[in-house]
Enzyme design. Sequence first.
Site, PDB file in Angstrom:
ATOM      1  CG  HIS A 109      -5.887  -3.366   3.288  1.00 39.90           C
ATOM      2  ND1 HIS A 109      -6.774  -4.256   2.707  1.00 39.90           N
ATOM      3  CD2 HIS A 109      -6.249  -2.133   2.863  1.00 39.90           C
ATOM      4  CE1 HIS A 109      -7.626  -3.577   1.942  1.00 39.90           C
ATOM      5  NE2 HIS A 109      -7.343  -2.295   2.025  1.00 39.90           N
ATOM      6  CE1 TYR A 111      -4.274  -1.216  -0.307  1.00 36.16           C
ATOM      7  CE2 TYR A 111      -3.248  -3.066   0.813  1.00 36.16           C
ATOM      8  CZ  TYR A 111      -4.291  -2.539   0.065  1.00 36.16           C
ATOM      9  OH  TYR A 111      -5.328  -3.346  -0.318  1.00 36.16           O
ATOM     10  CG  HIS A 152       1.321 -14.268   8.784  1.00 39.21           C
ATOM     11  ND1 HIS A 152      -0.040 -14.377   8.991  1.00 39.21           N
ATOM     12  CD2 HIS A 152       1.486 -13.355   7.802  1.00 39.21           C
ATOM     13  CE1 HIS A 152      -0.670 -13.547   8.168  1.00 39.21           C
ATOM     14  NE2 HIS A 152       0.222 -12.926   7.429  1.00 39.21           N
TER      15      HIS A 152
END
Lengths: 730, 730
Positions: B405, B250, B456
């Site tokens: 996000h 972003y 993750h």
Amino acid sequence: MKRILTAIISTTALATAAPVLAHGHEAAHEAAADDAQPMEYPELFAAEMELAEEFVHGMMDGGIVVPVPQDPGGGYTHEQHKRNYRAMYLASNLYRVTGEQRFFDYVRDMLLEYADLYPTLGDHPARANQNVGRLFWQVLNDAMWQVHAIQAYEPIRDELSAEDRARIDNDVFRRASEFLSVDSERTFNLIHNHATWATAAVGMTGYVLEDEDLVRRALYGSAGDGETGFIRQTELLFSPDGYYTEGPYYQRFAMLPFMVFAGAIERNDPEIGIFEHRDGILMKALNATIQLTYDGYFFPFNDAIRDKSLNTAELYEGVAIGYSVSQDPALLDIARHQGRTVITPQGLEMSRALDAGLAEPFNFRSMLLTDGPEGDQGAVAVFRSGQGPMHMAMVAKNASQGMGHGHFDKLSWQLYDRGNEIVRDYGAARFLNIEAKDGGRYLPENESWAKQSVAHNALVVNEQSHFYGDRDLADQSWPTQHYFNIEDGFQVSAAGIDNAYPGENVAMTRVLAMVEVEGLSSPLALDVLRAQGEGELQFDLPLHYSGHIMRLGFDPERFTAGRPVLGSDHGYQHIWVDGRATPAADQGFMTWLLGGRFYTYRFVPSGEMEVILGETGASDPNFNLRREPLVIQRVRGSGNATFVSVLESHGLYDGATEQTIGSDSQVASLRHVRSGEHDVVLVETLAGENVAVAISWDDDPEEQHSVTVDGREISWSGYAARIALGQGDN
Amino acid sequence: MKRILTAIISTTALATAAPVLAHGHEAAHEAAADDAQPMEYPELFAAEMELAEEFVHGMMDGGIVVPVPQDPGGGYTHEQHKRNYRAMYLASNLYRVTGEQRFFDYVRDMLLEYADLYPTLGDHPARANQNVGRLFWQVLNDAMWQVHAIQAYEPIRDELSAEDRARIDNDVFRRASEFLSVDSERTFNLIHNHATWATAAVGMTGYVLEDEDLVRRALYGSAGDGETGFIRQTELLFSPDGYYTEGPYYQRFAMLPFMVFAGAIERNDPEIGIFEHRDGILMKALNATIQLTYDGYFFPFNDAIRDKSLNTAELYEGVAIGYSVSQDPALLDIARHQGRTVITPQGLEMSRALDAGLAEPFNFRSMLLTDGPEGDQGAVAVFRSGQGPMHMAMVAKNASQGMGHGHFDKLSWQLYDRGNEIVRDYGAARFLNIEAKDGGRYLPENESWAKQSVAHNALVVNEQSHFYGDRDLADQSWPTQHYFNIEDGFQVSAAGIDNAYPGENVAMTRVLAMVEVEGLSSPLALDVLRAQGEGELQFDLPLHYSGHIMRLGFDPERFTAGRPVLGSDHGYQHIWVDGRATPAADQGFMTWLLGGRFYTYRFVPSGEMEVILGETGASDPNFNLRREPLVIQRVRGSGNATFVSVLESHGLYDGATEQTIGSDSQVASLRHVRSGEHDVVLVETLAGENVAVAISWDDDPEEQHSVTVDGREISWSGYAARIALGQGDN
């Protein structure tokens, strides 16, 4: 008898001939004293010299290490003996070019070490199979060692002391030749690439040692009758088109001993005319090897390691020797692609021609390569559309079994597009030289998966592989190539085999075609497969694709909490089932994404067709398999089935620019009409263009055929035709 | 008020200034008549002109098509309006350079079409969320349209008829600005990249229409108090190091409106000193964006689309504007890597500098980028070893949640080596603009998998994500970066977070380091993670790797006929279990192969540690997930756990040359010793080299520490140190 393994470069033939690579090294040695000298090497050759020097210096720095053989492929002693033959081969070539004594000494000293070791050896302790070697676990590697070592020996042999020469002659090369041609006589007399290596090793040793008997044995087999041996191999291992029956991966591998030994034969026994033999079969074979690639990578069928490309040592030698024989400027284009060569006189000649700007583009083209010594044991058909690394290529594998490394993949096919393999062939289940993976040998999954029919894009009957997985049975039969034609907008191949399932008496015929359709950015890959057998059969037609599923035309039952295994044997035990569906007539398609391009596989669901989505990886306790998707069209309950499918390459996904174009198929409908013995496939695009492919299954090119579809008459002559029907009322 | 969105190129500043891109187009128009003129463009600029002309010509050939908005992202009307703003923007720049009337007419005619359309529009029928747009399904896309359209409008506005100018002013840009800043006031006043686009659109419109109110609103927010608006965004969205809290994907996206609007501010209101604001935060941000890449690709953490690289339109603009502001020669290196630019005056200036040979290498380096407006909300640590496309890079993601996000990935990490992502971050579960995939929106699996902690390389407690997957909770806490140091042979970062699991009161601290060890070809990636909580907890430490398993140190129970699903929620429902094992002390390792290199993940199994081998893809009815492997270290039954792991890059697999070297790990042992509050990790290589990494967990650099291991005293100062122990008796 002469003994010249490498050519004498004729200085008159080369305009800018530098005084290197004269036959003796003295001139070169003097020349090396001239500082400006290295500048005269052509670019590719000079770069190769640097690589060779770097490698040889590294080896020299480590000292000469000739270990007692112990490890299997990939293990320390295995790799060390491989490094040694490479080092000797390069050092000797460097000696020939530079005349530097240290290279001479290095080769001599290492060969003397081998002269100490060799007489002490029996069978290798890590024998791979019945064909055990001495320095290596299999005799093949011993032959490869000798092919390189004898080439390394030649340039230094004359200048050795008589004592050293005798020791190396007798304790290394005579013993090794005895081992290859007598102790391993069974391998030596095969019609097989292992025997090509063995005969090349022994024959070149014969030339260098001036041993006529070794040469004769190599050329004409142990019995001397020419029923085996190198010459016979050139007659039986290649088809008249130069296709090698084991397939491109092994063809590449075999080209080295074929080309190197042939080069030596040409120089020592030119009266044999080895490069003219059988209408120039060796040059045809070299060209066929190159044609059997996409973006430089070999079509990976049969037991192929997929990393293998034109950038391999075998092809550097092959291209250099091939150029020196043929002066074919297209081979220079291949050398340019390789960016590598060999530091032999042939490599020098080729590099000079390249520097002189003589290269012309190699024409990768659509072609049929027949299989079998007489060209009547099936074929491999290749279609290409476009040029360069993004072009589309389609391969129909209608060849024979191809011996022990062959797969049960009759009438299988592949598709390449935009640099990717879209419709895949698994190749071999093997991690070459990686000890952790069974010492780099073929893995059990090579038999249980990679060779099986369901691992290919091939028809499978009753969940059994072709010939029931019996190689002996497979060796006795092969497909018949019925038809092959290339014309604008329509490239087509048809082949059949009637005895892949003798028990069920199944006859299968497959038409594969590349069909251009007005308004579509790429040709369609069309697949029409007819099978007829006896009784109630199950027909499975797998497609092994690459990509991530974007859209399914059908709504499958999904196994999201536990995936069943599809079957129990013949490769089915390795397939996880992701989903099952029975598509309606307009639901027979799926779209996936790969490399920024969309691909839609579209098929005509017959009444009870089941579609199975699957992935490999079941029953794989040691993580030996790659996990890759497949889709199977399954038809049950009858003795007959016809599968009609098209694969469409469309659109563009560019994550960087966030542009997505044409992510959905541009085809509106795919229909199949049977009329008498004729089949017609009708494709209509979203833009309303209509194309028919009509198949008569009759290879008489004069015969006229006609069918009426939707009240419209479609006429054509010959086996198959593409008929543009223009804009419909869509 | 001035109205200059693009710079006036000073002809005196450019030695070879061509008479193009003067502010008015007349000079350029005359110059264009000179045949030799195009030759004077610098190379990159000229190539970009060609690309632009090709695109614009294609669009012109299709006629002006301004459809009534209908489709969601990826759909026809969405893509058409995107193409339109790109075409207007490029055509207008081409007009500025060439002065050709057809470009002028094209932009005018298209804007007049929009003037017809815009007043008829209400909310877009395919509204994406509460922030619905007019031309597009979300207001963000409307802002992007306007950012480009207003830049396209400026060069033609003066020369329009008064009537056309009034129509476009009023019916397009005033209405659109009203929509963005008033109707969509909630978005406009966010501290968020969507608001950056909106304020840039409105502010630049203000400059062009000479509307001070619009400019003020954009700079200082609707209330005009500076609590929101563009200036405030530069203060709150970036850390003092220029890190953008949403992450690199972003950050790249936001850099375009930041840089383009800042450029306009600088030219119109230079007294603001926008590029000096907050110690030059915008240039820091641009540099941080570039640093957060490997081989040009952004570290894909948070909701990132993995295809995004420095080769994106946003960065072409950013680099050109950044160069024109800073004259930083390293930005020229980036432009060279991109091979693209923009056809603005800034692009011309930069291209000329590139042609003049002014580029200097961009220094990708190890660095710490703090997060949060004050730099105290965690950080991202980057280690690099080596240079160029094959270098090794390690990323510690110790940043804050990063808004909507953001992922629940506290203290996660990644490793890159030889051009590949070895330890992976999944990025977003989304196929941008592909209609078949939920219209290109974030997929359900983005929530259920991609955001979850187990997706993750992050510690997971009791199979629940950090903050229990609650974003509001996550927004309130962030890691603390305890330590960061770069020295020869040892790069180290330490960070912790105490409230990712407030219910279990878990404190976790992680040391990640790149450690050089004598004799190894690459540094080791070391990971020491301590967790302390309350009660009987389950600690899972996943590692998401890329590659094919070659060797396992342990012998797992395998699920070859049916794979269970690992769990039911928080991402666990997406993991198939391939195997489970309880390794003995010397069995804690596994080796995989990727891209010709071997990687061994080695860990210290604590008493009851279970190892789980898994793969993603369960509970995925629509085939939305990529299928990728992972391994989990699991410790149960206590409130504490310490995980010690190293990842080793070793050896070489070259299928082409059939060379395999070092396929097995070169590490003989990995040990972990706790001594009081200190931890020591001991690595011994097969060659007998010993290295200790000692951790005091005390960031006082002066404090001396000492422990005794194997009767030997190990001393160091500060948080952590690497101590070479030399050759052991191995």
